[in-house]
Write an enzyme that holds these catalytic residues in place. Structure first.
Site, mmCIF file in Angstrom:
data_model
loop_
_atom_site.group_PDB
_atom_site.id
_atom_site.type_symbol
_atom_site.label_atom_id
_atom_site.label_comp_id
_atom_site.label_asym_id
_atom_site.label_seq_id
_atom_site.Cartn_x
_atom_site.Cartn_y
_atom_site.Cartn_z
ATOM 1 N N PRO A 170 46.331 38.523 36.364
ATOM 2 C CA PRO A 170 46.527 37.875 35.048
ATOM 3 C C PRO A 170 46.198 36.393 35.138
ATOM 4 O O PRO A 170 46.998 35.582 35.606
ATOM 5 C CB PRO A 170 48.016 38.121 34.756
ATOM 6 C CG PRO A 170 48.641 38.330 36.090
ATOM 7 C CD PRO A 170 47.605 38.931 36.984
ATOM 8 N N LEU A 171 45.022 36.020 34.712
ATOM 9 C CA LEU A 171 44.511 34.656 34.840
ATOM 10 C C LEU A 171 44.770 33.889 33.548
ATOM 11 O O LEU A 171 44.241 34.239 32.499
ATOM 12 C CB LEU A 171 43.009 34.677 35.137
ATOM 13 C CG LEU A 171 42.597 35.489 36.366
ATOM 14 C CD1 LEU A 171 41.100 35.728 36.376
ATOM 15 C CD2 LEU A 171 43.025 34.780 37.631
ATOM 16 N N GLN A 175 52.208 40.355 31.306
ATOM 17 C CA GLN A 175 53.005 39.521 32.216
ATOM 18 C C GLN A 175 53.875 38.574 31.412
ATOM 19 O O GLN A 175 53.393 37.869 30.521
ATOM 20 C CB GLN A 175 52.098 38.726 33.152
ATOM 21 C CG GLN A 175 52.868 37.983 34.239
ATOM 22 C CD GLN A 175 51.972 37.164 35.154
ATOM 23 O OE1 GLN A 175 51.389 36.178 34.721
ATOM 24 N NE2 GLN A 175 51.858 37.568 36.411
ATOM 25 N N CYS A 218 54.062 31.450 39.342
ATOM 26 C CA CYS A 218 53.337 30.351 38.694
ATOM 27 C C CYS A 218 53.739 29.028 39.324
ATOM 28 O O CYS A 218 54.929 28.700 39.385
ATOM 29 C CB CYS A 218 53.631 30.348 37.195
ATOM 30 S SG CYS A 218 52.708 29.093 36.282
ATOM 31 N N GLY A 255 44.497 36.968 47.472
ATOM 32 C CA GLY A 255 44.086 35.695 48.049
ATOM 33 C C GLY A 255 42.779 35.765 48.801
ATOM 34 O O GLY A 255 42.617 36.570 49.738
ATOM 35 N N ASP A 256 41.790 34.947 48.381
ATOM 36 C CA ASP A 256 40.528 34.726 49.114
ATOM 37 C C ASP A 256 39.639 35.972 49.196
ATOM 38 O O ASP A 256 38.935 36.173 50.179
ATOM 39 C CB ASP A 256 40.806 34.223 50.530
ATOM 40 C CG ASP A 256 41.518 32.892 50.549
ATOM 41 O OD1 ASP A 256 41.550 32.233 49.500
ATOM 42 O OD2 ASP A 256 42.084 32.520 51.599
ATOM 43 N N ALA A 285 41.551 37.494 41.927
ATOM 44 C CA ALA A 285 41.773 36.439 40.928
ATOM 45 C C ALA A 285 40.535 35.558 40.804
ATOM 46 O O ALA A 285 39.626 35.846 40.037
ATOM 47 C CB ALA A 285 43.015 35.624 41.302
#
Length: 631
Positions: free
Chosen positions: A289-290, A343, A374, A476-477, A498
């Site tokens: 969720p961006l 979210q 967040c 992540g990454d 993400a």
């Protein structure tokens, strides 16, 4: 340097190691590109400038007075010679703040746009125009003679206000319809805010019996509390049934719960966890969720490239309970999103429980996610986001309360911790298993790290073993299928993507097909064109909708420019913490997409929206530093 004590020696060695690590990080920060494509900054911008269309002589002299209907140019602040005051810092100090209602000086009344048979509700007091001919005399020129909405659905709800109105407007300024397309088109977007529900929320007339029952007695405490909860729920439902009279239409709005027909066991007995809706999360690709960038048009693009799970942008529970239209817009779901969740962000158990009950009764979702990762100060200082990880008691009350009123799985997204060298996720995960969460998503960085360090996948692996049998997703990454393969070697049940999806939305296809996609600039431009069309469908094709589509497109282009084509790399794959040096693409469009200058992003947006290429509008949105708002 000579160290006299053992403590000083250890301190010296630690500083030396940190300096060496930072030096290695700097060396790794530049992507390895083949030498024949490298260039200098001056040559790069000179090459791009040579391919731009130039302004005409009249426009350069300022003789053209015809209004363009676009926001005004960015104003440059000129300080006087004698003014020695300190200049204000910040990226948005000098950009024009354009409000939606100021895009057009004189707007047409909605009653005329929608061609209603009845007169305007406000009559003579209405501040909008009611003469379509007068409006057309001041309206900006159309952008194209083809309207995406009309070609897709058979009609355009924006009528003459559409910036592509010539495609569906008769000489009498009537909105045309293609009946064949209208019959085949269906509603593709769900979870719209009902006006009656919005009225009840604003007047605080909406009742939350499940949340109120949980606040009075905790259903997880003792058998006596469960008995009290049963009696309380039974009394509330019976009271609503007795109050309801046949033919009384207004009673349904004031009733505590929505009931139809006689009382059944489902009205009284709460669903057990095994009876709730079950979702198989394992081995799925999860689009994170961006905030800002994770809008519905972008999710449609990622869904087309193979994303399995999508989630709406972070929504504030207090704003949802107030019936704010802009916040409810974050909950919209497209028909292509077969596994979709929302979210929520909040820091109080009562408001989060009420909001969960509200969504459970009024929208269609497959799961609800709690944002406890967040990192931004606006959320953290109130106790939400990452702040929930340090407020274990409140966190438990929120999870148990939301679980008591939801019929769908409840998931949680967390980080490793708040401080950089003090991870607490491994202590929190065993407790969350007892609270009843259905999925845990772990971002392999702390709040202090943000995105400056690499994600700790070894720690994610450790936490995945502690979470079993509850599935845990790692985040992540992830920027290539090789990164995804290494992540799957750990014990995670799935992968969340993400920033990798923002840089290359076709990443989901690469992961599923185990290959590096050397995508061409034409294919990338087609992706942007699809996003633009989806944006016009979502935000509208009038002036306000076009500008909103452009602003979100510019936001996304600030990430897309970081992608380096596979055919130009000396070493494959590209790492997410590597920044590209100045390089020439294999064609002009590939070089234009590699530019990190806002003028070049604007040129791409003008091309996609069919605007006149020689009109340069310095409409700078809040695209910079967007990484701070992504979670």
């Amino acid at each position: 340097m000579f160290c006299h004590t053992e403590h000083n020696q250890r301190l010296f060695l630690r500083r030396f190691v940190l300096r060496m690590e930072s030096a290695v990080e700097v060396q790794r920060g530049a992507a390895a590109i083949k030498e024949q494509f490298l260039t200098t900054k001056e040559q790069f911008h000179e090459f791009l400038a040579s391919g731009r269309p130039r302004q005409s002589t009249d426009e350069a002299d300022g003789d053209s007075e015809e209004p363009s209907g676009e926001p005004e140019q960015k104003r440059v602040r000129l300080d006087s010679d004698g003014d020695k005051k300190k200049k204000k810092r910040g990226q948005n100090k000098s950009r024009p703040h354009v409000k939606p209602q100021s895009y057009e000086d004189r707007r047409l009344c909605p009653s005329i746009v929608q061609e209603r048979d009845t007169k305007c509700f406000y009559g003579e007091k209405c501040r909008f125009l009611h003469d379509a001919s007068e409006y057309m005399s001041t309206k900006a020129a159309d952008l194209s003679d083809q309207c995406y909405l009309f070609n897709s659905f058979g009609w355009c709800q924006y009528g003459v206000t559409c910036r592509f109105a010539k495609a569906h407007t008769s000489p009498e300024l009537k909105n045309l319809r293609n009946q064949d397309l209208c019959r085949r088109s269906t509603d593709t977007v769900r979870n719209l805010l009902d006006k009656e529900l919005q009225r009840r929320l604003r007047k605080k007339q909406e009742r939350f019996p499940g949340a109120e029952a949980y606040n009075i007695t905790d259903p997880s405490s003792t058998s006596a509390s469960k008995h009290t909860l049963f009696l309380l729920t039974f009394m509330q439902i019976c009271h609503s049934k007795l109050r309801k009279k046949p033919g009384d239409a207004s009673d349904g709005a004031d009733a505590p719960v929505k009931t139809v027909g006689p009382i059944t066991d489902a009205d009284i007995i709460k669903l057990r966890p095994c009876e709730k809706k079950q979702v198989d999360f394992r081995d799925k690709l999860y689009l994170a969720p961006l905030t800002t960038c994770g809008n519905l048009p972008f999710r449609r693009v990622c869904k087309r490239f193979g994303a399995d799970i999508t989630c709406g942008e972070m929504a504030m529970c207090t704003n949802l309970l107030q019936g704010q239209t802009s916040e409810w817009a974050l909950l919209k779901r497209h028909a292509s999103e077969d596994l979709f969740g929302v979210q929520l962000e909040g820091c109080f158990p009562d408001t989060m429980t009420r909001c969960a009950e509200l969504l459970n009764q009024n929208i269609d979702v497959d799961f609800v996610d709690i944002n406890s990762g967040c990192p931004i100060d606006l959320v953290y200082k109130k106790g939400g986001g990452c702040g929930l990880m340090t407020r274990t008691s409140k966190f438990e009350q929120i999870v148990r309360g939301m679980n008591s009123v939801l019929d769908v799985p409840l998931t949680v997204k967390i980080r490793t911790g708040v401080q950089q060298n003090c991870s607490i996720a491994h202590k929190l995960i065993p407790e969350m298993k007892k609270w009843g969460v259905s999925l845990i998503t772990l971002h392999g960085r702390s709040r202090e790290q943000r995105y400056t360090k690499s994600a700790d996948w070894e720690y994610i692996d450790t936490c995945s073993k502690l979470a079993a049998p509850v599935p845990l997703f790692g985040n992540g990454d992830i920027l290539s299928y090789e990164d995804a393969m290494k992540a799957r070697e750990t014990g995670v049940s799935g992968i969340m993507v993400a920033r990798g999806a923002l840089i290359k939305p076709w990443l989901f296809t690469e992961i599923k097909e185990n290959r590096h996609w050397d995508i061409s600039s034409g294919e990338r431009l087609d992706i942007l064109r699809d996003f633009t069309n989806y944006g016009l469908e979502h935000w509208g094709s009038d002036t306000q909708g076009v500008e909103k589509t452009r602003s979100f497109l510019l936001e996304w282009l600030s990430f897309l420019c970081r992608y380096i084509p596979v055919g130009l790399l000396e070493r494959v794959p590209q790492k997410i913490n590597e920044r590209p040096p100045f390089y020439m693409g294999r064609d002009y469009m590939e070089s234009l997409m590699a530019s990190q200058h806002v003028d070049d992003w604007i040129q791409i947006s003008l091309m996609l929206l069919n605007l006149l290429i020689h009109v340069y509008v310095f409409f700078v949105s809040y695209y910079a530093f967007a990484y701070e708002f992504i979670d």
